[in-house]
Design a protein around this motif. Structure first.
Motif, short mmCIF file in Angstrom:
data_model
loop_
_atom_site.label_atom_id
_atom_site.label_comp_id
_atom_site.label_asym_id
_atom_site.label_seq_id
_atom_site.Cartn_x
_atom_site.Cartn_y
_atom_site.Cartn_z
N THR A 1 0.88 -1.16 -0.04
CA THR A 1 -0.02 0.04 0.09
C THR A 1 0.81 1.25 -0.04
OG1 THR A 1 -0.17 0.21 2.34
CG2 THR A 1 -1.94 -1.15 1.31
N GLY A 2 2.07 1.18 0.57
CA GLY A 2 2.83 2.28 0.55
C GLY A 2 2.68 2.96 1.90
N HIS A 3 1.66 2.75 2.78
CA HIS A 3 1.39 3.42 3.91
C HIS A 3 2.83 3.23 4.88
CE1 HIS A 3 -3.36 3.45 4.06
NE2 HIS A 3 -2.84 3.63 2.87
N ILE A 4 2.97 4.09 5.59
CA ILE A 4 3.85 4.20 6.65
C ILE A 4 3.56 3.17 7.72
CG2 ILE A 4 5.33 5.47 8.33
CD1 ILE A 4 5.45 6.56 5.29
N GLU A 5 4.43 1.98 7.98
CA GLU A 5 4.40 1.01 9.01
C GLU A 5 4.86 1.42 10.27
OE1 GLU A 5 3.63 -3.14 6.55
OE2 GLU A 5 5.67 -2.22 7.27
N SER A 6 6.36 2.03 10.21
CA SER A 6 6.90 2.27 11.45
C SER A 6 8.06 3.34 10.94
CB SER A 6 7.55 1.24 11.93
OG SER A 6 8.59 0.63 11.20
N VAL A 7 8.70 4.07 12.05
CA VAL A 7 9.91 4.78 11.95
C VAL A 7 10.81 4.21 13.01
CG1 VAL A 7 8.27 7.01 11.26
CG2 VAL A 7 8.83 6.49 13.81
N THR A 8 12.01 4.14 12.78
CA THR A 8 13.20 4.12 13.48
C THR A 8 14.05 5.16 14.13
OG1 THR A 8 13.35 1.77 12.21
CG2 THR A 8 15.07 2.38 13.67
N LEU A 9 14.35 5.06 15.29
CA LEU A 9 15.07 6.21 15.92
C LEU A 9 16.41 5.87 16.01
CD1 LEU A 9 13.06 7.16 19.17
CD2 LEU A 9 12.62 7.74 16.58
N GLU A 10 17.49 6.90 16.14
CA GLU A 10 18.83 6.67 16.34
C GLU A 10 19.28 5.60 17.01
OE1 GLU A 10 21.57 10.95 15.03
OE2 GLU A 10 20.40 10.75 17.03
N ASP A 11 18.77 5.30 18.15
CA ASP A 11 18.95 4.46 18.98
C ASP A 11 18.75 2.97 18.80
OD1 ASP A 11 16.58 4.48 19.80
OD2 ASP A 11 16.63 5.30 21.70
N GLY A 12 18.04 2.88 17.40
CA GLY A 12 17.59 1.50 17.17
C GLY A 12 16.04 1.42 17.44
N GLU A 13 15.42 2.06 18.20
CA GLU A 13 14.07 1.75 18.70
C GLU A 13 13.10 1.97 17.40
OE1 GLU A 13 10.40 3.13 21.72
OE2 GLU A 13 12.43 4.20 21.86
N CYS A 14 12.34 0.86 17.22
CA CYS A 14 11.40 0.86 15.96
C CYS A 14 10.10 1.24 16.57
CB CYS A 14 11.07 -0.42 15.28
SG CYS A 14 10.23 -0.67 13.98
N ILE A 15 9.10 2.30 16.19
CA ILE A 15 7.95 2.64 16.72
C ILE A 15 6.89 2.67 15.44
CG2 ILE A 15 6.57 4.62 17.65
CD1 ILE A 15 9.23 5.69 18.63
N LYS A 16 5.92 1.65 15.69
CA LYS A 16 4.89 1.31 14.81
C LYS A 16 3.79 2.18 15.11
CE LYS A 16 6.45 -3.58 14.24
NZ LYS A 16 5.71 -4.92 14.07
N GLY A 17 2.85 2.45 13.97
CA GLY A 17 1.63 3.26 14.36
C GLY A 17 0.78 2.84 13.01
N ASP A 18 -0.60 3.04 13.44
CA ASP A 18 -1.75 3.08 12.34
C ASP A 18 -1.87 4.45 11.57
OD1 ASP A 18 -2.12 0.38 13.32
OD2 ASP A 18 -3.39 1.10 15.08
N LEU A 19 -1.76 5.43 12.41
CA LEU A 19 -1.99 6.60 11.88
C LEU A 19 -0.65 7.62 12.12
CD1 LEU A 19 -3.68 9.06 10.59
CD2 LEU A 19 -4.82 9.37 12.62
N PHE A 20 -0.27 8.27 11.07
CA PHE A 20 0.79 9.15 11.40
C PHE A 20 0.54 10.62 11.12
CE2 PHE A 20 2.60 4.92 10.93
CZ PHE A 20 3.92 5.22 11.80
N ILE A 21 0.88 11.66 11.94
CA ILE A 21 0.54 12.99 12.12
C ILE A 21 2.30 13.48 11.85
CG2 ILE A 21 -0.20 15.09 12.80
CD1 ILE A 21 -2.36 12.64 12.50
N ASP A 22 2.32 14.30 10.56
CA ASP A 22 3.63 14.77 10.37
C ASP A 22 3.56 16.21 10.81
OD1 ASP A 22 6.09 15.59 9.12
OD2 ASP A 22 5.82 14.72 7.43
N CYS A 23 4.40 16.60 11.74
CA CYS A 23 4.50 17.93 12.20
C CYS A 23 5.92 18.13 12.24
CB CYS A 23 4.19 17.96 13.89
SG CYS A 23 2.04 17.74 13.79
#
Length: 499
Positions: free
Chosen positions: A197-219
């Motif tokens: 789908t191309g939907h965002i599934e997760s974002v990964t931080l510098e420390d390696g933590e992976c954060i998943k989400g259903d809805l992402f708000i880009d601020c």
């Protein structure tokens, strides 16, 4: 919850947009078993969208249940009745755009038609004398509205705030975290999309933590980390109409007397703002880099400060316009990530607020229904276009020919929507509030009249009122306005007495 319900919301970026989003959604969704997480990095910092607002921010604060007096103290806020525009029509002339109405509507038509009828005969008093807020602003007075005094100018007083945007974000962070929002410190180094789908599934931080989400708000500000860098949404550039692409800002000492209004002074390549807070004064020069160097902009700003500088200068770059899809797939861009309109009419925070409200109205489930997304995007663009046209009018309606910048904006082509509005007003002074737009007929009249656009005629119904009766009514409105002004306290005194 239904199986298709959104369970995890991830807000990327803090600042005013991020924490307004977190506060609003936690207030409205806090009991819906939805997890809200905000990711921000102190190392990145925030741009800030300005310190001046429009009256609608009161609705947002009330939604959150914020006590106004506490808010004023926590953000070093002052009250704002409108904006003074200096040197826009021509050098040496100024006018006010007030949040409040002129006079009182009569015979089913707006007050300015009656005033224009008197003006044609040379018997009209200055239009500002029929606007209580303009009169109060000029002499530094302030009082809140008195809705219990029906028919009185005091009942129609409308105000906004001037505050420290960083303190407001901190204020909302405290509110949000108490409401269950989780804050994560860190920089995002990777964004993962669903292959199908191309939907965002997760974002990964510098420390390696992976954060998943259903809805992402880009601020994430102008960068648009998700909406643009990842989804390649595209941007509609409006710099032809609004050519200012830079700003230099600098803080200065607190003013001795705090005026209850923002000032925007036109300059050779743009304009300079002055925003008085209880703790300091915000200043900035918004300009076009095509017509002015950064150093000359800084020199001009520093030379024209009303109080001594207390900070180094800060440089900003931007492109006026809007994302082609502020909501794309499962990403909703809010704040600077969604688009930018220069802060001439203090609309940046308002656009954050309405985006949050619009998202709540069209809140998705995991199907992310495309017609809902399309509707959100259409409504968002309509709002941006209406504000864009209002801003363009300030530039287009000028007689200034003292610099290449003013020659450009005076002669530039403008959108058809604004052409039609100007043509209608020039003919018969009629003004329309379209589609619940932010700026009503009083706002449009203030700029038309202040910028020297004068109609040939007025509404014919204005002629139906007997001349003596009209004179009596106009005198009564004028007298009552002046009496109301006489009992208002000073802005300083009102702020000093807040509990």
């Amino acid at each position: 919850m239904q199986a298709m319900d959104v369970k995890d919301i991830v807000i990327v970026g803090g600042g005013t947009a991020g924490w307004m989003s977190a506060a609003g959604m936690s207030r409205l969704l806090g009991n819906k078993k939805i997890n809200i997480r905000i990711i921000e990095s102190e190392a990145i910092g925030t741009i800030g969208v300005g310190e001046a607002t429009v009256p609608h921010i009161q609705y947002f604060n009330r939604l959150l249940g914020i006590d106004e007096n506490n808010f004023i103290k926590q953000t070093n806020a002052t009250f704002k009745y409108g904006i003074e525009f200096v040197d826009w029509h021509k050098i040496g002339q100024s006018y006010f755009h007030s949040f409040g109405p002129y006079g009182m509507d009569m015979e089913g038509i707006h007050f300015h038609h009656m005033w224009l009828r008197q003006q044609k005969t040379g018997t009209a008093k200055p239009i500002d004398e029929f606007n209580l807020q303009i009169q109060a602003a000029k002499v530094g007075k302030y009082a809140p509205a008195r809705p219990d005094l029906k028919g009185s100018p005091l009942s129609a007083l409308s105000y906004a705030y001037q505050f420290d945007a960083a303190l407001y974000a901190a204020f909302l962070r405290n509110f949000s975290e108490k409401n269950g929002v989780t804050r994560t410190e860190g920089k995002i180094v990777k964004v993962t999309q669903a292959a199908n789908t191309g939907h965002i599934e997760s974002v990964t931080l510098e420390d390696g933590e992976c954060i998943k989400g259903d809805l992402f708000i880009d601020c994430s500000g102008f960068k648009g980390l998700l909406i643009e860098e990842t989804l390649k949404t595209g941007y509609e550039d409006w710099s032809h109409y609004l050519p200012c692409d830079s700003a230099v800002t600098r803080l200065s000492e607190r003013m001795t007397e705090l005026p209850p209004y923002t000032r925007a002074t036109a300059k050779p390549a743009g304009w300079q703002w002055r925003i008085p807070l209880q703790s300091r004064t915000g200043n900035g020069y918004v300009y076009s880099s095509q017509f002015l160097t950064d150093q000359d902009a800084l020199d001009s700003l520093s030379q024209d400060l009303d109080t001594a500088p207390i900070s180094d200068a800060r440089q900003l770059r931007f492109t006026t316009g809007i994302r082609k899809q502020p909501w794309n797939k499962n990403v909703v861009a809010i704040g600077l990530a969604s688009g930018f309109l220069e802060p001439l009419e203090s609309t940046s925070i308002h656009l954050i607020q309405t985006a949050i409200a619009r998202l709540m109205t069209n809140f998705p489930d995991m199907s992310f229904n495309q017609p809902d997304i399309d509707f959100y995007n259409e409504r968002t663009k309509t709002e941006y276009v209406q504000i864009r046209d209002f801003l363009i009018l300030h530039y287009k309606a000028t007689t200034r020919n003292d610099s290449p910048f003013w020659n450009y904006v005076r002669e530039m082509s403008i959108p058809e929507s604004l052409q039609k509005r100007i043509a209608i007003y020039k003919e018969n002074a009629r003004l329309y509030s379209e589609d619940k737009g932010l700026f009503n007929h009083s706002s449009w009249f203030a700029v038309f009249n202040g910028q020297g656009i004068h109609p040939q005629r007025y509404h014919p119904i204005a002629n139906f009122l007997d001349e003596q009766e009209m004179k009596r009514r106009m005198e009564e409105i004028h007298t009552v306005t002046q009496k109301c002004l006489s009992i208002m306290p000073s802005h300083e005194a009102f702020l000093a007495k807040l509990p």
